[in-house]
Design an enzyme around this catalytic site. Structure first.
Site, PDB file in Angstrom:
ATOM      1  N   ASP A 204       0.842  -1.193   0.000  1.00 27.80           N
ATOM      2  CA  ASP A 204       0.000   0.000   0.000  1.00 27.80           C
ATOM      3  C   ASP A 204       0.883   1.252   0.000  1.00 27.80           C
ATOM      4  OD1 ASP A 204      -2.823   0.926   0.359  1.00 27.80           O
ATOM      5  OD2 ASP A 204      -2.003   1.846   2.169  1.00 27.80           O
ATOM      6  N   GLU A 254      15.639 -14.391  -0.355  1.00 26.24           N
ATOM      7  CA  GLU A 254      16.100 -15.372   0.635  1.00 26.24           C
ATOM      8  C   GLU A 254      15.133 -16.566   0.673  1.00 26.24           C
ATOM      9  OE1 GLU A 254      16.647 -13.365   4.453  1.00 26.24           O
ATOM     10  OE2 GLU A 254      15.901 -15.228   5.362  1.00 26.24           O
TER      11      GLU A 254
END
Ligand code: GLC
Length: 536
Positions: A204, A254
């Site tokens: 957002d 990751e």
């Protein structure tokens, strides 16, 4: 360097506005169990994934974009166990799941903000937000002249005389991203949901987060409220925000390195130019950023061509792809925007919205579909004042009726409200009233009618998945009559849109593979788009 896992580059994602999708409990508000029940419908439509609007604990002053706890589910929508069931069902169906994360601000009920209110000026607790002394006699005027996006000043005074900054409503205090604890806490939130299996996040207000460090006055303080866009250059689009997206990308990478599943970060990025927009999707930042210029373009061939060309030039140059969007939960729906009375479903606005959909699905890059778009739902324009819940309405003195009309709960079946939206409880009422004409748009009718919007979207998505040219194929403009846009994608796929109302010659002689309306061979009728395979 581009990653080798690139599912998102041409993905089509469906935005689920949870409170209006499907209600499993009969309280009139959609919920996570409802989303789970609707997954087979979305699978049948053929989308690659879903983005869930915020379902976290929240006082709902801005329908969940005021988050009180980033790592839980509001009882209104279910609980974490239900979330896990939804994830498992989505995984079984091969539907990816993106969550909506709100890092610019939280709820004034968030424990960190409550602690800041209880703490003294200058304390570490206050440093997590933007607290400042006021100006003028006794500091009775706000620290600067900024306006909030939804109207009114961007500052609210607290009991001890200090002020805090909120770029949206007073119930949405802005985090201070210069405080390292804020950044660390959000990384923990990302990991919390990634550990639960999500495929990524819609971010957002992704050009927000950092403000000019001195919080100076703005030359044009009303710009944000006036344009409904984050254009105050002191409050948005600060260079430091890019470091956050690099760190978040690294967190995603990751997880990818562990299991090979590439996660997706898509930002709500409202910035003035396509060139600045492109900075957000550099290879080590966000994967995608919504390109709102298409949504903002009037129904006009030249305007669409300009928007598409600029996006292709500036964004494709980063190695990312453009992320197209025509509708979302903050905007008037296309059927209405492109010019038609809300109660008629088959006029010009609907024809243009269908054509725009085929155009969007033929463009290189990713596309987002907002729930109900696949049904051709019009905006509900005649909601009575007393049911409106969008904070913009209240904060503009009951003037701006902007965002409720696209959030009315979906019709699924039957002849009368709640149209299958709520289940189980006799007389249950959807949280916003559904007009009687929603009967025509119900999903069961749409599925049964091969001329429906639903079939157009489903056929478009199927073809898109089966024609490799529509993935990474290059876009090349073709010469065309005034008011018509025509282009090829890779080898042999041609798309044309007639923005005018009179028929134009088709760019390809044979019958189209797919068209947004009746399309005889050799002709492209007005307000129609079509796809062909063929030699030019
Ligand atoms: C975004 C959301 C909108 C929300 C605002 C504040 O623009 O899309 O619905 O009100 O941010 O969080």
């Amino acid at each position: 360097m581009l990653s080798k896992y690139r599912w998102w580059r041409d993905a089509v994602i469906y935005q689920v506005y949870v409170r209006s999708f499907l209600d499993s409990t009969g309280d009139g508000v959609g919920d996570l169990a409802g989303v789970r029940a609707g997954l087979p419908y979305l699978k049948k439509l053929g989308v690659d994934g879903i983005w869930l609007s915020p379902f976290y604990p929240s006082p709902q002053h801005d329908h969940g974009y005021d988050v009180a706890d980033y790592r839980d589910v509001d009882p209104l929508f279910g609980d974490l166990a239900e979330f896990d069931l939804l994830m498992a069902a989505a995984r079984r169906l091969g539907v990816k799941v993106l969550l909506d994360i709100v890092p610019n601000h939280c709820s004034s009920e968030h424990p960190a903000f409550r602690a800041a209110l209880d703490a003294a000026p200058g304390s570490a607790a206050r440093a997590r937000f933007h607290f400042a002394d006021g100006r003028g006699p006794e500091g009775a005027e706000p620290p600067n002249n900024w306006h909030a996006m939804f109207g009114g000043p961007a500052w609210t005074r607290v009991d001890d005389g200090q002020w805090y900054l909120h770029m949206f409503t007073p119930e949405q205090p802005d985090w201070n991203w210069r405080d390292p604890e804020v950044a660390a806490d959000f990384e923990s939130t990302l990991r919390f949901w990634l550990d639960r299996g999500v495929d990524g996040f819609r971010i957002d207000v992704a050009a927000g987060l950092f403000k000019h460090p001195d919080l100076p006055d703005s030359d044009d303080p009303e710009a944000d409220a006036r344009t409904r866009d984050s254009v105050n250059p002191l409050a948005w689009n600060q260079p430091e925000v890019h470091d956050v997206w690099r760190r978040w990308r690294a967190v995603c990478e990751e997880y990818t390195a562990r299991d090979g599943r590439e996660r997706l970060l898509v930002g709500e990025v409202s910035v003035p130019t396509a060139r600045e927009h492109a900075l957000y999707v550099r290879p080590d930042e966000l994967h995608q950023a919504f390109f709102f210029d298409l949504l903002g373009a009037p129904w006009d061939a030249d305007a669409f061509r300009k928007v598409i060309s600029e996006a292709m030039q500036d964004i494709a140059g980063t190695g990312s792809t453009v992320t197209w969007v025509l509708n979302n939960h903050d905007q008037v729906r296309t059927v209405t925007r492109y010019g038609e009375p809300a109660t008629e479903g088959s006029g010009l606005g609907a024809a243009r919205a269908r054509a725009a959909a085929l155009l969007m699905l033929a463009l290189p890059g990713a596309a987002y579909i907002y729930q109900g778009e696949e049904l051709g739902l019009p905006e509900v324009v005649d909601l009575p004042d007393d049911v409106l819940t969008d904070p913009i309405f209240r904060r503009t003195g009951n003037r701006a009726r902007i965002r409720d009309g696209c959030r009315v709960p979906l019709p699924w079946s039957g002849q009368a409200s709640p149209f299958g939206f709520t289940s189980g409880v006799e007389g249950a009422k959807p949280w916003l009233p559904q007009p009687s004409y929603f009967a025509e748009y119900a999903t069961d009718r749409a599925l049964a009618d091969t001329r429906s919007f639903w079939h157009l979207y489903r056929d478009g998505l199927q073809l898109r998945a089966s024609l490799p040219q529509l993935g990474e194929g290059e876009l090349r403009w073709l010469d065309s009559a005034p008011g018509v846009l025509a282009f090829t994608r890779g080898d042999g796929v041609v798309c044309a849109v007639n923005f005018g109302t009179a028929p134009a010659p088709a760019p390809v002689s044979g019958s189209p593979l797919l068209s947004s309306g009746p399309c005889p061979a050799g002709v492209l009728p007005g307000s129609t788009a079509a796809w062909w395979i063929g030699d030019l």
